[in-house]
Design a protein around this motif. Structure first.
Motif, short mmCIF file in Angstrom:
data_model
loop_
_atom_site.label_atom_id
_atom_site.label_comp_id
_atom_site.label_asym_id
_atom_site.label_seq_id
_atom_site.Cartn_x
_atom_site.Cartn_y
_atom_site.Cartn_z
N ILE A 110 -5.77 -25.98 27.80
CA ILE A 110 -5.57 -24.56 27.43
C ILE A 110 -4.14 -24.17 27.77
O ILE A 110 -3.42 -23.58 26.95
N ALA A 127 -6.35 -17.03 19.83
CA ALA A 127 -6.81 -16.67 21.18
C ALA A 127 -5.60 -16.47 22.10
O ALA A 127 -4.58 -17.15 21.94
N ILE A 143 -8.36 -18.24 26.93
CA ILE A 143 -9.57 -19.01 26.61
C ILE A 143 -10.32 -19.29 27.90
O ILE A 143 -9.77 -19.86 28.84
#
Ligand code: DX5
Ligand code: ZN
Length: 221
Positions: free
Chosen positions: A104, A84, A87
């Protein structure tokens, strides 16, 4: 402000995901919207880490991962390791929103924060200066192909105004029921990242992507 298209692979044909991804990228999409659903935060279940890991090698397009899962903090590490780039978590799904955003960021990724159509926009205020993107759901999350909820336009305007008041140029993304005919409304309201699933996949993907890109490019000028 950078105007970006983020096609949602939820509406792609999973038997040739790589082909579909390459087509949207070639036609100009800068992000790929990846919807993860857990069957609890939303009624449906989509896919998870193994699929993301597998398609990561298909393209260097930015993976815009939208987690529609309860307590996403439990899985940030796994999604970061799956590839990713951004996020996005749901405010309604987290006991500790700030800790989830921090987690994150601890992996060097961009953090997005999303709210469902019935959540008051004011709930975002404590986090406006902490996130890289706000994602406004314009349908109830859970399924592609739903109709855009008209009240979303006013909500988007409000959030863009809240950001401006604070001198923030944070990305503002819209997700749900967007097509080439209504995209202008959300762009005018202050969105700069557009998710589109059913309006892009199926039929001539490149052509449909290009039509969206033409709309977005008009705002880039
Ligand atoms: C819905 C998902 C969306 C969905 C959008 O819960 O978050 O990203 O794929 O699909 P369309 O553009 O068809 O509404
Ligand atoms: Zn989504």
């Amino acid at each position: 402000m950078n105007y970006i298209l983020s096609p949602s692979i939820l509406s792609a044909d999973f038997k040739h995901l790589e082909k579909d991804i390459l087509e949207v990228k070639e036609a100009g999409a800068q992000y790929l919207h990846v919807d993860v659903m857990d069957g609890k935060f939303v009624p449906s279940i989509s896919f998870g880490m193994p699929v993301i890991k597998s398609i990561r090698s298909a393209s260097d397009i930015v993976f815009d991962v939208h987690l529609m899962i309860e307590e996403p903090i439990r899985y940030i590490k796994e999604f970061a390791e799956s590839g990713a780039d951004i996020i996005t978590i749901h405010l309604e799904a987290c006991e500790d929103v700030k800790a989830t955003i921090d987690k994150i960021h601890s992996f060097g990724l961009k953090a997005g924060l999303s709210i469902k159509p019935k959540t008051e926009v004011e709930a975002l205020i404590p986090y406006l200066d902490q996130v890289d993107m706000i994602l406004m759901m314009s349908v109830e999350p859970g399924f592609g192909g739903q109709k855009y909820i008209e009240e979303s336009t006013g909500r988007i305007e409000k959030v863009r105004a809240m950001l401006k008041e604070r001198n923030l140029s944070t990305d503002l993304e819209v997700d749900g029921g967007i097509n080439v005919d209504n995209v202008d409304n959300v762009l005018k309201a202050g969105v700069n990242v557009v998710v589109a699933g059913s309006a892009i996949f199926g039929g001539n993907i490149k052509e449909k992507t290009r039509k969206f890109m033409e709309k977005l490019e008009a705002y880039n000028e």
